[in-house]
Motif scaffolding. Structure first.
Motif, short mmCIF file in Angstrom:
data_model
loop_
_atom_site.label_atom_id
_atom_site.label_comp_id
_atom_site.label_asym_id
_atom_site.label_seq_id
_atom_site.Cartn_x
_atom_site.Cartn_y
_atom_site.Cartn_z
N UNK A 143 -45.30 10.34 61.10
CA UNK A 143 -46.71 10.09 61.35
C UNK A 143 -46.96 8.64 61.71
N UNK A 144 -48.15 8.37 62.23
CA UNK A 144 -48.53 7.00 62.61
C UNK A 144 -49.88 6.69 61.97
N UNK A 145 -49.91 5.67 61.13
CA UNK A 145 -51.17 5.24 60.52
C UNK A 145 -51.93 4.36 61.52
N UNK A 146 -53.24 4.48 61.53
CA UNK A 146 -54.06 3.67 62.44
C UNK A 146 -54.24 2.25 61.91
N UNK A 147 -54.32 2.11 60.58
CA UNK A 147 -54.48 0.80 59.95
C UNK A 147 -53.76 0.83 58.60
N UNK A 148 -53.68 -0.32 57.97
CA UNK A 148 -53.26 -0.38 56.58
C UNK A 148 -54.40 0.20 55.74
N UNK A 149 -54.16 0.52 54.48
CA UNK A 149 -55.26 1.01 53.62
C UNK A 149 -56.43 0.02 53.60
N UNK A 150 -57.64 0.58 53.68
CA UNK A 150 -58.87 -0.20 53.72
C UNK A 150 -59.72 0.16 52.50
N UNK A 151 -60.49 -0.79 51.96
CA UNK A 151 -61.41 -0.44 50.86
C UNK A 151 -62.44 0.58 51.34
N UNK A 152 -62.79 1.52 50.48
CA UNK A 152 -63.88 2.45 50.80
C UNK A 152 -65.16 1.64 50.93
N UNK A 153 -65.92 1.86 52.00
CA UNK A 153 -67.06 1.01 52.29
C UNK A 153 -68.41 1.65 52.01
N UNK A 154 -68.47 2.98 51.91
CA UNK A 154 -69.75 3.61 51.60
C UNK A 154 -70.14 3.26 50.17
N UNK A 155 -71.41 2.84 49.95
CA UNK A 155 -71.83 2.45 48.60
C UNK A 155 -71.55 3.52 47.53
N UNK A 156 -71.63 4.79 47.90
CA UNK A 156 -71.41 5.86 46.93
C UNK A 156 -69.95 6.00 46.52
N UNK A 157 -69.03 5.31 47.24
CA UNK A 157 -67.60 5.46 46.98
C UNK A 157 -66.89 4.17 46.60
N UNK A 158 -67.57 3.03 46.69
CA UNK A 158 -66.92 1.74 46.42
C UNK A 158 -66.44 1.68 44.97
N UNK A 159 -65.35 0.94 44.78
CA UNK A 159 -64.83 0.73 43.44
C UNK A 159 -63.50 0.02 43.51
N UNK A 160 -63.12 -0.61 42.43
CA UNK A 160 -61.87 -1.35 42.37
C UNK A 160 -60.70 -0.44 42.72
N UNK A 161 -60.00 -0.78 43.80
CA UNK A 161 -58.82 -0.01 44.20
C UNK A 161 -59.12 1.23 45.02
N UNK A 162 -60.38 1.62 45.18
CA UNK A 162 -60.72 2.80 45.98
C UNK A 162 -60.49 2.46 47.45
#
Length: 174
Positions: free
Chosen positions: A120-139
């Motif tokens: 497989x090919x990843x588009x980016x490295x892991x990114x922080x979740x940006x939606x306010x309902x999902x943000x959190x340390x390590x998410x």
């Protein structure tokens, strides 16, 4: 009393060009296991007007193989190998229709490594979740593409999701 007959997601279906290669990808990337072959690749092809009508296929499409895979938790993955007179490329997230599915992971860096080692090919490295309902340390999350072009999201949510502060409903997590 009105009873809701829905229990939950059973499986997702993905059409691939090479069912054995796709099976190897899911085994290598996600530790999937083969449950059974509904239509073995070595068996008789499945085609005809009835099949075209039931599956809403372009007339002349031949179903070469169908295989059900099991992931550790969650719905199954049903792979279809078909050959037809009209086949399109997989959709992108901006196209209408089912555009990706997400796999919950505990160690996103290891999951990315396995995804890429499996082809497989990843588009980016892991990114922080940006939606306010999902943000959190390590998410975090990242999108990638399988060797045949389908899009899969890897998601890791070690911290509680903020939406829970305002809702009694709970998002399903394996």
């Amino acid at each position: 009393m009105n009873h809701n007959p829905v229990r939950g997601m059973d499986h997702i279906g993905i059409t691939v060009a090479d069912i054995d290669a796709a099976t190897r990808f899911f085994i290598d990337a996600f530790g999937a296991k083969v449950l059974y072959d509904s239509l073995p690749l070595e068996g008789e092809d499945n085609q005809g007007e009835h099949n075209d009508r039931v599956l809403h296929l372009v007339p002349g499409t031949v179903v070469k193989a169908v295989r059900m895979l099991q992931l550790q938790h969650g719905p199954g993955v049903e792979l279809f190998q078909m050959e037809g007179p009209q086949q399109r490329e997989p959709v992108r997230p901006c196209d209408y229709g089912l555009q990706h599915f997400a796999v919950q992971v505990d160690d996103i860096d290891e999951a990315v490594k396995r995804f890429e080692q499996a082809g497989g090919k990843m588009f980016t490295a892991p990114q922080p979740l940006t939606f306010p309902a999902e943000k959190g340390e390590g998410n975090c999350f990242c999108y990638g593409q399988t060797p045949w072009g389908s899009i899969i999201e890897l998601i890791s949510t070690p911290s509680p999701l903020p939406y829970r502060q305002h809702s009694d409903l709970e998002r399903w997590k394996p």
